[in-house]
Design a protein around this motif. Structure first.
Motif, PDB file in Angstrom:
ATOM      1  N   UNK A  18      27.675  39.674  66.773  1.00  0.00           N
ATOM      2  CA  UNK A  18      28.781  40.143  65.918  1.00  0.00           C
ATOM      3  C   UNK A  18      28.344  40.171  64.455  1.00  0.00           C
ATOM      4  N   UNK A  19      27.661  39.115  64.031  1.00  0.00           N
ATOM      5  CA  UNK A  19      27.161  39.052  62.653  1.00  0.00           C
ATOM      6  C   UNK A  19      26.132  40.155  62.409  1.00  0.00           C
ATOM      7  N   UNK A  20      25.223  40.317  63.363  1.00  0.00           N
ATOM      8  CA  UNK A  20      24.145  41.286  63.182  1.00  0.00           C
ATOM      9  C   UNK A  20      24.669  42.717  63.159  1.00  0.00           C
ATOM     10  N   UNK A  21      25.729  42.979  63.913  1.00  0.00           N
ATOM     11  CA  UNK A  21      26.315  44.310  63.957  1.00  0.00           C
ATOM     12  C   UNK A  21      26.767  44.751  62.573  1.00  0.00           C
ATOM     13  N   UNK A  22      27.064  43.804  61.713  1.00  0.00           N
ATOM     14  CA  UNK A  22      27.567  44.100  60.373  1.00  0.00           C
ATOM     15  C   UNK A  22      26.478  44.174  59.316  1.00  0.00           C
ATOM     16  N   UNK A  23      25.257  43.920  59.701  1.00  0.00           N
ATOM     17  CA  UNK A  23      24.161  44.009  58.719  1.00  0.00           C
ATOM     18  C   UNK A  23      22.898  44.559  59.379  1.00  0.00           C
ATOM     19  N   UNK A  24      23.114  45.412  60.371  1.00  0.00           N
ATOM     20  CA  UNK A  24      22.005  45.928  61.170  1.00  0.00           C
ATOM     21  C   UNK A  24      21.107  46.831  60.336  1.00  0.00           C
ATOM     22  N   UNK A  25      19.804  46.613  60.469  1.00  0.00           N
ATOM     23  CA  UNK A  25      18.838  47.416  59.726  1.00  0.00           C
ATOM     24  C   UNK A  25      17.850  48.047  60.693  1.00  0.00           C
ATOM     25  N   UNK A  26      17.816  49.368  60.700  1.00  0.00           N
ATOM     26  CA  UNK A  26      16.903  50.093  61.577  1.00  0.00           C
ATOM     27  C   UNK A  26      15.938  50.910  60.724  1.00  0.00           C
ATOM     28  N   UNK A  27      14.703  50.934  61.156  1.00  0.00           N
ATOM     29  CA  UNK A  27      13.676  51.726  60.488  1.00  0.00           C
ATOM     30  C   UNK A  27      13.411  52.967  61.330  1.00  0.00           C
ATOM     31  N   UNK A  28      13.455  54.130  60.698  1.00  0.00           N
ATOM     32  CA  UNK A  28      13.104  55.359  61.405  1.00  0.00           C
ATOM     33  C   UNK A  28      11.678  55.742  61.029  1.00  0.00           C
ATOM     34  N   UNK A  29      10.898  56.066  62.041  1.00  0.00           N
ATOM     35  CA  UNK A  29       9.537  56.555  61.831  1.00  0.00           C
ATOM     36  C   UNK A  29       9.538  58.027  62.210  1.00  0.00           C
ATOM     37  N   UNK A  64      36.205  45.178  70.174  1.00  0.00           N
ATOM     38  CA  UNK A  64      37.598  44.973  69.763  1.00  0.00           C
ATOM     39  C   UNK A  64      37.646  44.415  68.345  1.00  0.00           C
ATOM     40  N   UNK A  65      36.837  43.388  68.084  1.00  0.00           N
ATOM     41  CA  UNK A  65      36.824  42.783  66.757  1.00  0.00           C
ATOM     42  C   UNK A  65      36.180  43.690  65.715  1.00  0.00           C
ATOM     43  N   UNK A  66      35.428  44.688  66.171  1.00  0.00           N
ATOM     44  CA  UNK A  66      34.744  45.596  65.247  1.00  0.00           C
ATOM     45  C   UNK A  66      35.497  46.907  65.057  1.00  0.00           C
ATOM     46  N   UNK A  67      36.642  47.048  65.724  1.00  0.00           N
ATOM     47  CA  UNK A  67      37.433  48.268  65.581  1.00  0.00           C
ATOM     48  C   UNK A  67      36.787  49.487  66.205  1.00  0.00           C
ATOM     49  N   UNK A  68      36.000  49.275  67.266  1.00  0.00           N
ATOM     50  CA  UNK A  68      35.303  50.372  67.939  1.00  0.00           C
ATOM     51  C   UNK A  68      35.915  50.560  69.323  1.00  0.00           C
ATOM     52  N   UNK A  69      36.519  51.714  69.605  1.00  0.00           N
ATOM     53  CA  UNK A  69      37.142  51.925  70.918  1.00  0.00           C
ATOM     54  C   UNK A  69      36.101  51.975  72.031  1.00  0.00           C
ATOM     55  N   UNK A  70      36.523  51.539  73.216  1.00  0.00           N
ATOM     56  CA  UNK A  70      35.620  51.401  74.359  1.00  0.00           C
ATOM     57  C   UNK A  70      36.055  52.316  75.492  1.00  0.00           C
ATOM     58  N   UNK A  71      35.081  52.978  76.105  1.00  0.00           N
ATOM     59  CA  UNK A  71      35.274  53.727  77.346  1.00  0.00           C
ATOM     60  C   UNK A  71      34.456  53.037  78.428  1.00  0.00           C
ATOM     61  N   UNK A  72      35.032  52.907  79.619  1.00  0.00           N
ATOM     62  CA  UNK A  72      34.310  52.290  80.735  1.00  0.00           C
ATOM     63  C   UNK A  72      33.566  53.358  81.521  1.00  0.00           C
ATOM     64  N   UNK A  73      32.306  53.043  81.847  1.00  0.00           N
ATOM     65  CA  UNK A  73      31.500  53.980  82.628  1.00  0.00           C
ATOM     66  C   UNK A  73      32.114  54.076  84.030  1.00  0.00           C
TER      67      UNK A  73
END
Length: 457
Positions: A160-171, A448-457
């Motif tokens: 949950x913490x990481x989702x709010x400060x996620x850092x991705x590098x694109x090559x 839910x806590x991140x305000x992102x709606x979910x669809x079930x596969x």
């Protein structure tokens, strides 16, 4: 960085609440034994050793802890009213694990000496009303399952913490026509994603300038995990070792959580090697690597990695098997070495379309898996597709890496084709992250806590 490293860095505050009208002797003994046991758990701990018995003490403790913790573990050694937890929650503004303990008096007709569960229940009601992120935990440190359940809770809040400060590098940029690989600004802003770019050709140049002797240890290391290395052209293996050495240094320097790589065509045409093995080795080391510069794919991989502790896999959805009610995920040759079926192990190969190495050849090992795709809706907002499945113990379906998953939890009269049809017609992206373990419920709570709606596969 691995999921375990993230747990080690999670800053946890511990407090215990008690009320004098209950059995404070037992309550204080529980605080002492809990701290003694928790000192052996993962995390950077801030222990409040005295049981908090007044609201003013709760307020002062919260002020003292403010800014120093990522999550609060609040143990109800007895019943206390909701003022205790509310005052701390409002001050700290961090997730809270509400912990109720078992009643020590087990014989019929004895006094309810602690009433911990009622206090936790009341706290949960108020935290829910306030919209504060929290989780409930029941039991004592002596319980056989307690340590595992606590670690799972820490994994959740670390993710949950990481989702709010996620850092991705694109090559490199996404390949032509792979529009989904690059998220829009609205999705980036929604979570505050941090995206930094490295120049692909510059990375090729730095890798090419390395001496072969500089990467001998990397080559020996991969030989312990992958079969058939010596059967491939030496140049393929040397270039893998040089590229992963360059990328590991770059990603560490940038404090990256994941990497999304333009794996074709330049890796083949300009560098003369497949990116698949580099991405595979990175994922096994704890840095999830996504093919085709898929930024949200790398985020999907990392989230299920954080929650399960398993290296994750990113695959295309390529086949529906009506007989087995299963679907097959595949990619050209990327897959963490540790995910290979034990019957074959991870085997070195060459790209099925380019005949350049080195790639991985294996079917995924059997077991329960969680499926995740974080993507964008029509308005550019984030959404998530989650599912639970059983990876079947079947032969490798296609050249490259692949796994056949029997979908679980379907509605009545659902079949695999109907479920795939819903996913495709809903416009979900064609890369799916899988990891071993069942964290579907945790994902639902996380989003839910991140305000992102979910669809079930």
């Amino acid at each position: 960085m691995t999921a375990l490293n993230d747990l080690d860095s999670l800053r946890v505050g511990y407090v215990s609440f008690g009320r004098a009208t209950f059995d404070m002797t037992q309550a204080k003994a529980m605080t002492h034994s809990s701290i003694e046991a928790l000192e052996n758990e993962n995390g950077v701990w801030s222990f409040v050793e005295e049981t908090i018995t007044t609201v003013s003490d709760a307020e002062e403790t919260a002020k003292r802890l403010n800014g120093t913790i990522d999550v609060l573990l609040a143990q109800f050694t007895t019943f206390v009213d909701a003022r205790f937890i509310v005052s701390m929650a409002k001050e700290l503004q961090v997730p809270i694990i509400v912990w109720a303990i078992r009643e020590p008096n087990q014989k019929p007709g004895q006094r309810l000496s602690l009433n911990s569960l009622t206090g936790a229940n009341m706290a949960g009601r108020e935290l829910h009303r306030l919209g504060m992120p929290f989780q409930f935990l029941y039991g004592s440190v002596e319980d056989d399952t307690f340590s595992g359940r606590l670690e799972a809770a820490f994994r959740f809040w670390s993710a949950w913490r990481k989702l709010r400060r996620f850092k991705v590098i694109t090559l490199g940029d996404a390949p032509d026509g792979f529009f989904f690989s690059t998220p829009g600004q609205k999705a980036i802003d929604q979570l505050g994603l941090r995206i930094e770019s490295l120049d692909l050709n510059e990375a090729f140049q730095r890798a090419s300038e390395m001496n072969d002797t500089d990467v001998e240890k990397e080559i020996e290391r991969v030989k312990t995990s992958v079969k058939g290395i010596d059967k491939l052209p030496k140049d393929n293996i040397t270039k893998f070792a040089k590229m992963i050495t360059v990328l590991k240094k770059d990603l560490a320097a940038l404090n990256a959580d994941a990497v999304a790589v333009r794996c074709w065509p330049e890796f083949f045409t300009n560098f003369g090697a497949a990116a698949c093995s580099t991405l595979s080795a990175l994922s096994d080391s704890g840095i999830m690597g996504a093919c085709e510069a898929d930024v949200l794919g790398s985020l999907s991989m990392d989230i299920v990695h954080q929650l399960t502790g398993s290296a994750s896999y990113l695959g295309d959805l390529v086949e529906v098997n009506e007989e087995k009610q299963a679907i097959t995920f595949w990619h050209c040759g990327a897959g963490a070495f540790s995910l290979a079926n034990k019957g074959t192990g991870a085997v070195a190969g060459q790209h099925p379309n380019r005949n350049v190495g080195f790639t991985l050849e294996f079917g995924l090992k059997p077991g329960l898996v969680t499926i995740l795709r974080i993507g964008e809706d029509l308005d550019g907002n984030l959404r998530a597709l989650i599912g639970r499945g059983e990876m079947l113990d079947v032969p490798q379906r296609f050249k490259g890496t692949s796994g056949t998953v029997r979908l679980l939890d379907g509605e009545k009269n659902d079949d695999a084709i109907k479920r795939v049809t819903r996913v495709i017609e809903a416009g979900f992206e064609p890369h799916y992250a899988l990891a071993y373990g069942d964290v579907v419920d945790e994902l639902a709570r996380l989003f839910k806590y991140s305000g992102i709606p979910v669809t079930r596969f």
